[in-house]
Scaffold this motif. Structure first.
Motif, PDB file in Angstrom:
ATOM      1  N   LEU A  99       0.825  -1.197   0.000  1.00  0.00           N
ATOM      2  CA  LEU A  99       0.000   0.000   0.000  1.00  0.00           C
ATOM      3  C   LEU A  99       0.860   1.248   0.000  1.00  0.00           C
ATOM      4  O   LEU A  99       1.964   1.267   0.550  1.00  0.00           O
ATOM      5  CB  LEU A  99      -0.921   0.021   1.223  1.00  0.00           C
ATOM      6  N   SER A 100       0.350   2.277  -0.618  1.00  0.00           N
ATOM      7  CA  SER A 100       1.058   3.550  -0.580  1.00  0.00           C
ATOM      8  C   SER A 100       0.904   4.166   0.801  1.00  0.00           C
ATOM      9  O   SER A 100       0.061   3.732   1.604  1.00  0.00           O
ATOM     10  CB  SER A 100       0.485   4.507  -1.634  1.00  0.00           C
ATOM     11  N   MET A 101       1.706   5.170   1.073  1.00  0.00           N
ATOM     12  CA  MET A 101       1.611   5.841   2.371  1.00  0.00           C
ATOM     13  C   MET A 101       0.247   6.494   2.534  1.00  0.00           C
ATOM     14  O   MET A 101      -0.241   6.666   3.652  1.00  0.00           O
ATOM     15  CB  MET A 101       2.737   6.872   2.498  1.00  0.00           C
ATOM     16  N   ASN A 102      -0.369   6.838   1.413  1.00  0.00           N
ATOM     17  CA  ASN A 102      -1.693   7.452   1.447  1.00  0.00           C
ATOM     18  C   ASN A 102      -2.704   6.516   2.089  1.00  0.00           C
ATOM     19  O   ASN A 102      -3.442   6.896   3.007  1.00  0.00           O
ATOM     20  CB  ASN A 102      -2.138   7.773   0.008  1.00  0.00           C
ATOM     21  N   ASP A 105      -1.777   5.633   5.811  1.00  0.00           N
ATOM     22  CA  ASP A 105      -2.127   6.722   6.722  1.00  0.00           C
ATOM     23  C   ASP A 105      -3.621   6.752   7.000  1.00  0.00           C
ATOM     24  O   ASP A 105      -4.056   7.048   8.118  1.00  0.00           O
ATOM     25  CB  ASP A 105      -1.692   8.065   6.132  1.00  0.00           C
ATOM     26  N   SER A 106      -4.429   6.478   5.977  1.00  0.00           N
ATOM     27  CA  SER A 106      -5.882   6.560   6.143  1.00  0.00           C
ATOM     28  C   SER A 106      -6.403   5.470   7.077  1.00  0.00           C
ATOM     29  O   SER A 106      -7.370   5.679   7.809  1.00  0.00           O
ATOM     30  CB  SER A 106      -6.576   6.447   4.780  1.00  0.00           C
ATOM     31  N   VAL A 107      -5.766   4.288   7.075  1.00  0.00           N
ATOM     32  CA  VAL A 107      -6.195   3.195   7.952  1.00  0.00           C
ATOM     33  C   VAL A 107      -5.616   3.367   9.349  1.00  0.00           C
ATOM     34  O   VAL A 107      -6.309   3.202  10.356  1.00  0.00           O
ATOM     35  CB  VAL A 107      -5.775   1.826   7.377  1.00  0.00           C
ATOM     36  N   GLY A 108      -4.329   3.695   9.431  1.00  0.00           N
ATOM     37  CA  GLY A 108      -3.675   3.857  10.725  1.00  0.00           C
ATOM     38  C   GLY A 108      -2.785   2.681  11.062  1.00  0.00           C
ATOM     39  O   GLY A 108      -3.164   1.521  10.855  1.00  0.00           O
ATOM     40  N   THR A 356       2.166  21.783  -9.293  1.00  0.00           N
ATOM     41  CA  THR A 356       1.899  20.603  -8.472  1.00  0.00           C
ATOM     42  C   THR A 356       1.254  20.982  -7.144  1.00  0.00           C
ATOM     43  O   THR A 356       1.627  21.971  -6.504  1.00  0.00           O
ATOM     44  CB  THR A 356       3.215  19.848  -8.196  1.00  0.00           C
ATOM     45  N   GLY A 357       0.279  20.156  -6.744  1.00  0.00           N
ATOM     46  CA  GLY A 357      -0.366  20.357  -5.453  1.00  0.00           C
ATOM     47  C   GLY A 357      -0.663  19.018  -4.810  1.00  0.00           C
ATOM     48  O   GLY A 357      -0.737  17.985  -5.474  1.00  0.00           O
ATOM     49  N   PHE A 358      -0.820  19.022  -3.488  1.00  0.00           N
ATOM     50  CA  PHE A 358      -1.127  17.781  -2.775  1.00  0.00           C
ATOM     51  C   PHE A 358      -1.957  18.083  -1.542  1.00  0.00           C
ATOM     52  O   PHE A 358      -1.685  19.031  -0.804  1.00  0.00           O
ATOM     53  CB  PHE A 358       0.151  17.050  -2.358  1.00  0.00           C
ATOM     54  N   VAL A 359      -2.991  17.233  -1.344  1.00  0.00           N
ATOM     55  CA  VAL A 359      -3.850  17.331  -0.164  1.00  0.00           C
ATOM     56  C   VAL A 359      -3.829  15.981   0.547  1.00  0.00           C
ATOM     57  O   VAL A 359      -4.072  14.944  -0.080  1.00  0.00           O
ATOM     58  CB  VAL A 359      -5.297  17.689  -0.552  1.00  0.00           C
ATOM     59  N   TYR A 360      -3.527  15.964   1.838  1.00  0.00           N
ATOM     60  CA  TYR A 360      -3.548  14.715   2.598  1.00  0.00           C
ATOM     61  C   TYR A 360      -4.986  14.222   2.752  1.00  0.00           C
ATOM     62  O   TYR A 360      -5.924  15.026   2.749  1.00  0.00           O
ATOM     63  CB  TYR A 360      -2.919  14.913   3.973  1.00  0.00           C
ATOM     64  N   PRO A 361      -5.161  12.898   2.876  1.00  0.00           N
ATOM     65  CA  PRO A 361      -6.515  12.345   3.048  1.00  0.00           C
ATOM     66  C   PRO A 361      -7.218  12.968   4.244  1.00  0.00           C
ATOM     67  O   PRO A 361      -6.614  13.199   5.282  1.00  0.00           O
ATOM     68  CB  PRO A 361      -6.261  10.845   3.292  1.00  0.00           C
ATOM     69  N   GLU A 362      -8.495  13.244   4.064  1.00  0.00           N
ATOM     70  CA  GLU A 362      -9.341  13.812   5.116  1.00  0.00           C
ATOM     71  C   GLU A 362      -8.835  15.166   5.606  1.00  0.00           C
ATOM     72  O   GLU A 362      -9.084  15.567   6.739  1.00  0.00           O
ATOM     73  CB  GLU A 362      -9.458  12.830   6.298  1.00  0.00           C
ATOM     74  N   SER A 363      -8.111  15.849   4.741  1.00  0.00           N
ATOM     75  CA  SER A 363      -7.652  17.204   5.068  1.00  0.00           C
ATOM     76  C   SER A 363      -8.160  18.146   3.978  1.00  0.00           C
ATOM     77  O   SER A 363      -7.983  17.895   2.789  1.00  0.00           O
ATOM     78  CB  SER A 363      -6.128  17.248   5.145  1.00  0.00           C
ATOM     79  N   ARG A 400       7.394   9.048  -5.269  1.00  0.00           N
ATOM     80  CA  ARG A 400       6.010   8.574  -5.249  1.00  0.00           C
ATOM     81  C   ARG A 400       5.639   7.894  -3.935  1.00  0.00           C
ATOM     82  O   ARG A 400       4.958   6.875  -3.933  1.00  0.00           O
ATOM     83  CB  ARG A 400       5.708   7.647  -6.429  1.00  0.00           C
ATOM     84  N   PHE A 401       6.095   8.452  -2.829  1.00  0.00           N
ATOM     85  CA  PHE A 401       5.538   8.005  -1.561  1.00  0.00           C
ATOM     86  C   PHE A 401       4.079   8.440  -1.503  1.00  0.00           C
ATOM     87  O   PHE A 401       3.237   7.760  -0.925  1.00  0.00           O
ATOM     88  CB  PHE A 401       6.312   8.607  -0.387  1.00  0.00           C
ATOM     89  N   TYR A 402       3.794   9.586  -2.099  1.00  0.00           N
ATOM     90  CA  TYR A 402       2.445  10.065  -2.329  1.00  0.00           C
ATOM     91  C   TYR A 402       2.354  10.519  -3.783  1.00  0.00           C
ATOM     92  O   TYR A 402       3.360  10.885  -4.394  1.00  0.00           O
ATOM     93  CB  TYR A 402       2.106  11.255  -1.418  1.00  0.00           C
ATOM     94  N   ASP A 403       1.149  10.508  -4.324  1.00  0.00           N
ATOM     95  CA  ASP A 403       0.921  11.022  -5.664  1.00  0.00           C
ATOM     96  C   ASP A 403       0.327  12.416  -5.574  1.00  0.00           C
ATOM     97  O   ASP A 403      -0.549  12.680  -4.732  1.00  0.00           O
ATOM     98  CB  ASP A 403      -0.036  10.113  -6.445  1.00  0.00           C
ATOM     99  N   ALA A 404       0.797  13.291  -6.444  1.00  0.00           N
ATOM    100  CA  ALA A 404       0.264  14.651  -6.478  1.00  0.00           C
ATOM    101  C   ALA A 404      -1.233  14.609  -6.774  1.00  0.00           C
ATOM    102  O   ALA A 404      -1.694  13.829  -7.610  1.00  0.00           O
ATOM    103  CB  ALA A 404       0.991  15.468  -7.542  1.00  0.00           C
TER     104      ALA A 404
END
Length: 594
Positions: A99-102, A105-108, A356-363, A400-404
């Protein structure tokens, strides 16, 4: 559970033999009361010692065969259940690691740990008990009822009434217990999370003398779990007294009616004893069945939680390009960085951020937004900014620990999504803010960078990272032991070994994310000087809070609240970027800042 049945494919024989042996054991157990009845009605009644001995020996043989069947059933059940859980746990771990870090992170982290350890154990125990009781308990219950009908139809009606009452009791209690046991699993996650948090932050807790506060918080969570478990346990505990009461009333009814029917000659004394034994067998098996239902309800809840992890799909889908091949094709083996190539655009940037921009899950807010800049191959880039300005987020988009979430990131002219994940990370080395080492030796940790590297290459990487003295001072050198997470090393030693681990592979792109924060200024200077003397084609990105660490970079990027506040050399930014000037002024003497 059916979705997980594939993990039994290598244990088909055990999955069949275990219930089968339990079935044989149950059959022998059902015959025992009939043999005892014959001993009473024939042997004892006629004072036939030979017949009594013969029947006694038969019971002993049945008991021995039943014991062998029980042992074999236990063995096969355990083998199948443990093999099942091993395969499940292995695949679950592999899936989590993919799984990606995205998604992670969402599961915990704590939730994922609970799924791999606690939930798979619960499924294993449920499966083990199912193999042993799925045929045995129903056969005993309904077999005893059938045997009762063969002995006396009237007495069998008492059996039927008792079994009906017991089934209603079990269903009512179990339906409520299942709900509470599901809540127990949720509260267990909270306890595991609190333990993990406290173990990870034990130094901070002690530094701020928060031990008592954390103890109180843990006690609160733990007591909540205890209350839920106690309530569920009390509800389940009602099973025994109620079932025993029903069975005892049933036995009283059998003894009373049986005595009357014996007196009138319609039933034998041995038949009454057999009926009482069958009633006892029903009690024991229904209690076992109740425990099975409880455990199966837990296993079912755990199965849903495990399947929920498997249902999480990795959002990082690699492309088909190999980054090494693209580098060779685009830049050629003789490429050297020159200023004229930058001006004339002969070669594409090695890294390019395009809006480029990035938003963390649930943020709701952007961590970084509207990022536009490019880096030429061989350049050294510095990134600086206040805490929370998006520095780490920005560099995490490169491997690519996270995708933009908007715009794109390109390497060597191609979108990073077009490269295979393996080749992308093979040519990019990242040294994070927190130096993570793994239990083993210094050598085994360094070989993460390149498993084929020899001792000379490892020592060279350590020398560049200013860590040669670490192995020189240790008796076992490269074979010196490292405890889990590097507990037996200082912060500076861990950072230098982490940097050396990344340098072993001599990557195309080296990213140092505030990775020298534990080093003194002299060691930091020597490290940067050593890295600058490496292959001129290596692109180096240094994220730092120290101006001195990035002052001599070819280009410095200043971040402020997720946006670029300035780009240029040190001299240019001191004059043109107010934020950078303020950072310099706070760290350097004013005369050195301008």
């Amino acid at each position: 559970m059916l979705k997980l049945i594939k993990y039994l494919k290598n244990y088909k024989k055990e999955a069949v033999l275990s219930p089968l042996f339990k079935f044989f054991e149950a059959g022998l157990e059902l015959l025992a009361p009939l043999i005892i009845a014959k001993m009473i009605d024939i042997g004892i009644k006629n004072a036939d010692k030979t017949y009594i001995i013969k029947m006694g020996l038969l019971i002993i043989v049945f008991s021995f065969v039943g014991l062998v069947c029980a042992i074999l059933a236990q063995y096969f059940a355990a083998k199948a259940a443990v093999g099942f859980s091993t395969g499940l746990r292995d695949d679950l771990f592999r899936h989590i690691m993919s799984l990606s870090m995205n998604e992670a992170d969402s599961v915990g982290r704590d939730t994922l740990i609970a799924r791999v350890i606690n939930d798979t154990d619960q499924i294993q125990m449920g499966l083990n008990l199912t193999f042993r009781l799925v045929l045995r308990s129903p056969l005993i219950v309904f077999g005893a009822l059938f045997m009762a009908f063969t002995i006396d139809g009237f007495e069998a009606l008492i059996f039927a009434g008792v079994i009906l009452l017991l089934c209603i009791t079990v269903v009512l209690i179990m339906s409520k217990s299942v709900i509470y046991y599901k809540n127990v699993q949720k509260k267990l996650d909270a306890v595991l999370g609190k333990i993990s948090e406290n173990l990870a932050g034990v130094r901070v807790i002690r530094a701020f003398s928060q031990q008592e506060v954390q103890k109180e918080e843990f006690n609160s969570i733990s007591n909540s779990l205890m209350r839920e478990q106690v309530f569920a346990g009390k509800l389940s505990a009602l099973m025994n007294p109620i079932t025993y009461m029903i069975i005892n009333f049933g036995i009283i009814a059998i003894l009373y009616t049986g005595a009357v029917r014996v007196y009138t000659g319609r039933l034998t004394q041995g038949a009454v004893v057999a009926l009482v034994n069958y009633m006892g067998q029903i009690l024991v098996e229904l209690l076992k069945l109740a425990n099975l239902i409880i455990l199966m309800s837990r296993s079912y809840a755990c199965t849903k939680r495990v399947l929920g992890v498997f249902d999480i799909k990795n959002s990082l889908i690699g492309g088909e390009l190999d980054l090494g091949d693209v580098f060779d094709r685009v830049y050629g083996s003789d490429y050297k960085y020159h200023d004229k190539d930058d001006k004339n655009g002969v070669f594409p940037p090695v890294i390019e951020f395009d809006n480029t921009g990035f938003v963390y899950p649930e943020s709701g807010a952007h961590a970084v937004e509207g990022i536009n800049f490019s880096i030429k191959r061989g350049q050294t880039i510095g990134i600086i900014g206040a805490t929370g300005s998006g520095k780490t987020t920005l560099i995490n988009l490169i491997p690519r620990f996270y995708d933009a979430t908007s715009g794109s990131v390109k390497i060597a002219g191609s979108n990073i999504k077009d490269y295979t994940i393996e080749s992308l990370r093979k040519h990019i080395s990242v040294v994070g803010q927190k130096s993570l080492l793994f239990s083993g030796t210094i050598k085994s940790n360094l070989k993460w960078g390149d498993s084929d590297a020899d001792d000379a290459q490892l020592e060279q990487a350590l020398e560049i990272a200013q860590g040669k003295e670490i192995i020189d001072l240790k008796h076992d050198g490269l074979e010196s032991e490292i405890e889990q997470l590097g507990r037996n090393l200082s912060g500076g030693q861990k950072q230098r070994i982490s940097i050396a681990r990344s340098l072993v592979r001599m990557p195309e792109i080296l990213i140092l994310d505030d990775s020298s924060s534990a080093l003194d200024y002299l060691t930091d200077f020597k490290l940067r000087k050593a890295i600058s003397g490496l292959d001129k084609n290596m692109t180096v990105i240094i994220v730092s809070q120290r101006v001195s660490s990035i002052k001599n970079a070819d280009m410095i990027i200043v971040l402020d609240e997720g946006r670029i506040a300035g780009i240029g050399t040190h001299e240019e930014l001191v004059k043109s970027c107010l934020l950078y000037h303020e950072i310099c002024s706070s760290q350097l003497f004013e005369e050195n800042a301008v």
